[in-house]
Motif scaffolding. Structure first.
Motif, PDB file in Angstrom:
ATOM      1  N   SER A 144       0.815  -1.214   0.000  1.00 36.89           N
ATOM      2  CA  SER A 144       0.000   0.000   0.000  1.00 36.89           C
ATOM      3  C   SER A 144       0.852   1.269   0.000  1.00 36.89           C
ATOM      4  O   SER A 144       0.377   2.341  -0.373  1.00 36.89           O
ATOM      5  CB  SER A 144      -0.938   0.018   1.213  1.00 36.89           C
ATOM      6  N   ASP A 184      -4.426   5.372  -5.216  1.00 39.91           N
ATOM      7  CA  ASP A 184      -5.243   4.554  -4.330  1.00 39.91           C
ATOM      8  C   ASP A 184      -5.979   5.472  -3.350  1.00 39.91           C
ATOM      9  O   ASP A 184      -5.377   6.327  -2.696  1.00 39.91           O
ATOM     10  CB  ASP A 184      -4.343   3.577  -3.579  1.00 39.91           C
ATOM     11  N   PHE A 205      -7.319   4.818  -0.511  1.00 38.09           N
ATOM     12  CA  PHE A 205      -7.201   4.501   0.911  1.00 38.09           C
ATOM     13  C   PHE A 205      -5.777   4.591   1.463  1.00 38.09           C
ATOM     14  O   PHE A 205      -5.558   4.298   2.639  1.00 38.09           O
ATOM     15  CB  PHE A 205      -7.749   3.093   1.174  1.00 38.09           C
ATOM     16  N   SER A 206      -4.805   4.927   0.658  1.00 40.00           N
ATOM     17  CA  SER A 206      -3.415   4.938   1.146  1.00 40.00           C
ATOM     18  C   SER A 206      -2.704   6.219   0.711  1.00 40.00           C
ATOM     19  O   SER A 206      -3.132   6.908  -0.216  1.00 40.00           O
ATOM     20  CB  SER A 206      -2.649   3.723   0.627  1.00 40.00           C
TER      21      SER A 206
END
Length: 347
Positions: free
Chosen positions: A233, A317, A319-320
């Motif tokens: 991630s 991304d 979420f990261s």
């Protein structure tokens, strides 16, 4: 008094020639860790008396060579003298008729405080690792020093804190590292490795970091170690977004085909910049404009401004705190303006 002087001489001799820390990189490849002090390492031609009797008659002498050059030392053992980073090489032992009995490649690994000599640091790191998605595949690259000739000697990939992964390389150059926490396979090119953790589950949260270590070797048998630790991630970087023009005022973009699916589980955040001019001479025209941030889990349509001549879109991304993709740049076709311009010419 004489005994005291003799003790001092013996102590100085022992301090001057200590055995360095050593370990085996691969079969017949010995790594000696040096810190600049005088040291010596003993090499054996034959490990046991039985091997010695079976391979060469006890009455015969054993001869040694270093990098193909005859050495003065004789016998089953050879003392490698170490000073600074000197002493590395290919040591071979031979019988009187010249037959090869055994060989040991000695590599020198300097103290970590020494300046690195084989790779060049870029963006504050020697290794740069990225992943296109969450499949478990990732890439690490580096830059060779322009004035030094180097090659990769060993690759290790494992999950932290498991440092007991067993690594090997086959005849095709495929590296494999296996342990209870991961099963990695890596392929090497000139300045890049491509690795895959076959035990990685993209739908589960990573609890352990990946550690990649690359050992590189100079032509003078100097070994240097470079490593990078990360979660996927942290290094994931989507490929470029695909942009299409629907009509004169609407564009649409879709997820990169290489990105993990389903998109609802692996959503991306997008940024779009609208350019008032094409800026064909600019190296990075997309960086010169303020970008609008959008969220979508599917193909997205967007109405552009009337004066926009080009658009740029990138993704990351959702979420990261990972990297943005490279900008995708597309010049717009404005048929209405072209038609009006043509009519004005006729009038």
């Amino acid at each position: 008094m004489k005994w005291f002087a003799f003790s001092i001489i013996c102590a100085v001799f022992q301090i001057s020639y200590q055995n360095p820390k050593h370990w085996t990189l691969l079969p017949n490849i010995l790594v000696l860790e040096v810190d600049g002090t005088l040291a010596e390492q003993n090499l054996l031609c034959m490990e046991s008396p039985e091997e010695l009797i079976g391979s060469a008659n006890q009455s015969q002498e054993i001869f040694w060579k270093k990098n193909g050059i005859d050495q003065a030392q004789r016998g089953n053992s050879y003392r490698v003298q170490l000073e600074e980073s000197l002493g590395g090489g290919n040591y071979t032992c031979h019988s009187e008729d010249g037959s090869l009995l055994n060989h040991t490649i000695v590599l020198i690994k300097e103290d970590k405080s020494k300046r690195r000599k084989i790779l060049v640091k870029t963006d504050e790191d020697y290794l740069k690792c990225t992943a296109q998605n969450y499949s478990g595949e990732f890439y690490c690259s580096w830059t060779w020093h322009s004035s030094r000739s180097g090659r990769v000697a060993f690759i290790k990939a494992h999950r932290v804190p498991d440092s007991n992964a067993k690594c090997s390389v086959d005849t095709s150059g495929q590296w494999t590292c296996s342990s209870g926490y991961g099963n990695f396979s890596c392929t090497l090119s000139d300045n890049r490795i491509s690795c895959l953790d076959k035990q990685h589950c993209p739908y589960a949260e990573e609890s352990k970091q990946i550690c990649v270590t690359v050992f590189v070797l100079s032509q003078h048998f100097l070994l240097e170690e470079y490593f990078q630790r990360f979660y996927l991630s942290e290094i994931v970087k989507p490929d470029k977004v695909e942009i299409a023009q629907v009509n004169t005022t609407v564009i649409q973009w879709s997820y990169p085909s290489s990105w993990s699916s389903p998109y609802s589980y692996f959503p991306l955040t997008f940024q779009i910049a609208q350019l008032k001019d094409g800026c064909e001479s600019c190296d990075n025209p997309c960086n010169n404009y303020q970008a609008l941030t959008l969220h979508s889990t599917d193909t997205f349509q967007f109405k552009v401004k009337q004066r926009a001549k080009a658009v740029c879109v990138r993704a990351k991304d959702a979420f990261s705190f990972s990297q943005w993709s490279e900008w995708s740049h597309k010049r717009l076709r404005n048929h209405r303006k072209k038609r009006n311009k043509h009519l004005n010419k006729r009038i």
